[in-house]
Design an enzyme around this catalytic site. Structure first.
Site, PDB file in Angstrom:
ATOM      1  N   GLY A 228       0.825  -1.213   0.000  1.00  0.00           N
ATOM      2  CA  GLY A 228       0.000   0.000   0.000  1.00  0.00           C
ATOM      3  C   GLY A 228       0.849   1.248   0.000  1.00  0.00           C
ATOM      4  O   GLY A 228       2.041   1.212  -0.299  1.00  0.00           O
ATOM      5  N   ASN A 229       0.240   2.361   0.323  1.00  0.00           N
ATOM      6  CA  ASN A 229       1.003   3.611   0.462  1.00  0.00           C
ATOM      7  C   ASN A 229       0.370   4.475   1.538  1.00  0.00           C
ATOM      8  O   ASN A 229      -0.672   4.141   2.089  1.00  0.00           O
ATOM      9  CB  ASN A 229       1.125   4.333  -0.885  1.00  0.00           C
ATOM     10  CG  ASN A 229      -0.219   4.765  -1.420  1.00  0.00           C
ATOM     11  OD1 ASN A 229      -0.913   5.565  -0.808  1.00  0.00           O
ATOM     12  ND2 ASN A 229      -0.609   4.200  -2.563  1.00  0.00           N
ATOM     13  N   ARG A 230       1.015   5.610   1.828  1.00  0.00           N
ATOM     14  CA  ARG A 230       0.622   6.404   2.987  1.00  0.00           C
ATOM     15  C   ARG A 230      -0.505   7.398   2.734  1.00  0.00           C
ATOM     16  O   ARG A 230      -0.830   8.186   3.604  1.00  0.00           O
ATOM     17  CB  ARG A 230       1.826   7.215   3.478  1.00  0.00           C
ATOM     18  CG  ARG A 230       2.915   6.398   4.081  1.00  0.00           C
ATOM     19  CD  ARG A 230       4.030   7.348   4.494  1.00  0.00           C
ATOM     20  NE  ARG A 230       5.261   6.646   4.752  1.00  0.00           N
ATOM     21  CZ  ARG A 230       5.547   6.039   5.893  1.00  0.00           C
ATOM     22  NH1 ARG A 230       4.687   6.051   6.878  1.00  0.00           N
ATOM     23  NH2 ARG A 230       6.690   5.408   6.058  1.00  0.00           N
ATOM     24  N   ALA A 296      -3.493   8.188  -4.671  1.00  0.00           N
ATOM     25  CA  ALA A 296      -2.142   7.667  -4.825  1.00  0.00           C
ATOM     26  C   ALA A 296      -2.283   6.244  -5.372  1.00  0.00           C
ATOM     27  O   ALA A 296      -2.392   5.278  -4.615  1.00  0.00           O
ATOM     28  CB  ALA A 296      -1.428   7.670  -3.482  1.00  0.00           C
TER      29      ALA A 296
END
Ligand SMILES: Cc1cc2nc3c(=O)[nH]c(=O)nc-3n(C[C@H](O)[C@H](O)[C@H](O)COP(=O)(O)O)c2cc1C
Length: 420
Positions: A228-230, A296
């Site tokens: 995943g990402n932030r 994102a």
């Protein structure tokens, strides 16, 4: 006593003004409930958002919170008595009526609601309300038994029939009271704030359709794990809400990992992976006037995710990645009339990279986020964006709340929207 001239409070580091609240006049009436202290937060937030707030208090309200507190927070004297400090010949009780863009009563007692419904005006607060011909918002607060009372309910219905807006009360313990469960607690100040913003918004985008992507995508490598990402999704959620406040119909395609609750009154499509996000955008793209890609989206996905949970004892897995689809590039190739906004997050040569993206992708506007700047927080509530437009304008926004930045972003893309 007169309604004093405009003034601005210091809004701290982040400039929090957004255009629907900026420069607007709010008359805030506080009546005699323990929840009066919560309205201190409301005044502070409204002033920070650029509003002028004129507080009016009933005699009972002043038993709960001193007028001095509200005067300090609003930066202007609190109005209390109908007959106090009235210069001869001055219709002081009507000044807030002329001056205010919206009248908010929070908290509103059963007594105040009853007087309004019955057409009574025996103090300054009710006199103002009876004469007020612009939007009125009432946030009741009272003991759950009082709220259930049929007379109170009938009064609320009567006022609703006359176009008065209500917010709450909600279920929950009453501040400092007997912890009685039931509906009666005043709606939280931030929700009242949002409703005021809605009431003051100017819906110039009515009839327009906007698709916004928001949050992170997740690329699974087994049934329980993912890459995943932030991204918190806060920027996308703010764009969706501000587009809605401008009157647009909004589809929000939101990654499931986004923080908090999504904004209200938008069509919500929840997605997990980049592939799902792409499919959702494609489904709604044809009918939209504007696509805002704030999500994102993962650049890579796992080629062959395992069907069963990977076991530790089998050693560290080797994951083969493959490129995901570039949704913005697809939108650029397939656009007919739609305006497009892309977001760029660059850590190096950020302006050049953003310019390159603007030209390569042929979008109308790129919003550049430079995460290396100390005050530009990834996942926080504020941001410092640079907007680059198709016409080579570079607009450096100051540090703003994400809502205020979203508003500026939408204002900047307006010239590129398809003409009706
Ligand atoms: C400690 C205390 C708390 C009260 N809280 C509320 C309340 O939450 N809601 C309400 O309708 N009345 C409440 N009351 C009663 C009102 O203060 C009372 O009805 C008063 O006349 C309201 O005046 P106003 O509507 O002019 O402010 C409370 C009274 C006391 C003593």
């Amino acid at each position: 006593m007169t309604v004093s001239t405009p003034d601005r409070r210091d809004s701290g580091n982040a400039e929090t003004r957004s255009s629907s609240l900026d420069d607007r006049n709010v008359v805030l009436t506080v009546t005699g409930s323990i929840a009066a202290y919560k309205s201190c937060h409301l005044v502070r937030d409204l002033v920070r958002a650029g509003c002028r707030v004129q507080v009016v208090m009933t005699e009972s309200a002043a038993e709960f919170v001193g007028p001095l507190t509200f005067a300090a927070l609003s930066g202007r004297p609190v109005l209390t008595g109908l007959f106090s400090d009235v210069p001869p010949g001055s219709p002081v009780h009507l000044q807030p009526v002329e001056w205010g863009d919206v009248l908010v009563t929070a908290p509103a007692t059963a007594n105040y609601i009853g007087k309004l419904a019955g057409g009574l005006a025996d103090d300054l607060a009710t006199t103002i309300a009876q004469a007020f011909d612009k939007p009125i918002l009432i946030a009741p607060a009272m003991n759950p038994r009082m709220w259930k009372n049929r007379a109170v309910q009938r009064n609320v219905d009567l006022l609703k029939e006359r176009g008065v807006n209500f917010m709450g009360p909600v279920e929950g313990a009453m501040a400092g009271m007997d912890e009685q469960a039931g509906v009666g607690r005043m709606a939280e100040p931030h929700l009242i704030f949002d409703r005021i913003e809605e009431l003051l918004s100017d819906p110039t985008w009515r009839g327009k359709r906007v698709v916004v992507t928001s949050g992170p995508t997740r690329e699974p490598f087994d049934p329980v794990r993912f890459i995943g990402n932030r991204s918190s999704g806060r920027m996308g959620d703010a764009v969706a809400r501000q587009a809605r406040l401008k009157g647009a119909d909004v589809i929000l395609v939101r990654g499931r990992g986004a923080a908090g609750a999504p904004p209200e009154f938008v069509g919500l499509v929840e997605v997990e992976t980049a592939r799902e996000m792409s499919a959702a955008v494609k489904e709604h793209f044809d009918r939209c006037d504007l696509l805002v890609m704030t999500a994102a989206v993962a650049d890579w996905t796992v080629k062959k995710p395992s069907r069963s949970k990977l076991k530790k004892r089998d050693g560290a897995p080797v994951l083969t990645l493959e490129r995901t689809e570039d949704i913005l590039a697809w939108a650029c190739r397939n656009r007919k009339k739609q305006a497009l906004i892309g977001f760029a997050l660059e850590t190096e040569k950020h302006l050049e990279e953003a310019k390159r993206k603007l030209v390569d992708k042929d979008v109308d506007l790129i919003a550049l986020n430079d995460p290396t700047k100390a005050d530009s927080s990834f996942g926080g509530d504020s941001t410092r964006l640079t907007l680059l437009t198709r016409d080579e304008k570079v607009i450096e926004l100051p540090l703003l709340t994400k809502h205020a930045a979203a508003r500026r972003l939408l204002d900047a893309v307006e010239p590129y929207l398809p003409k009706p």
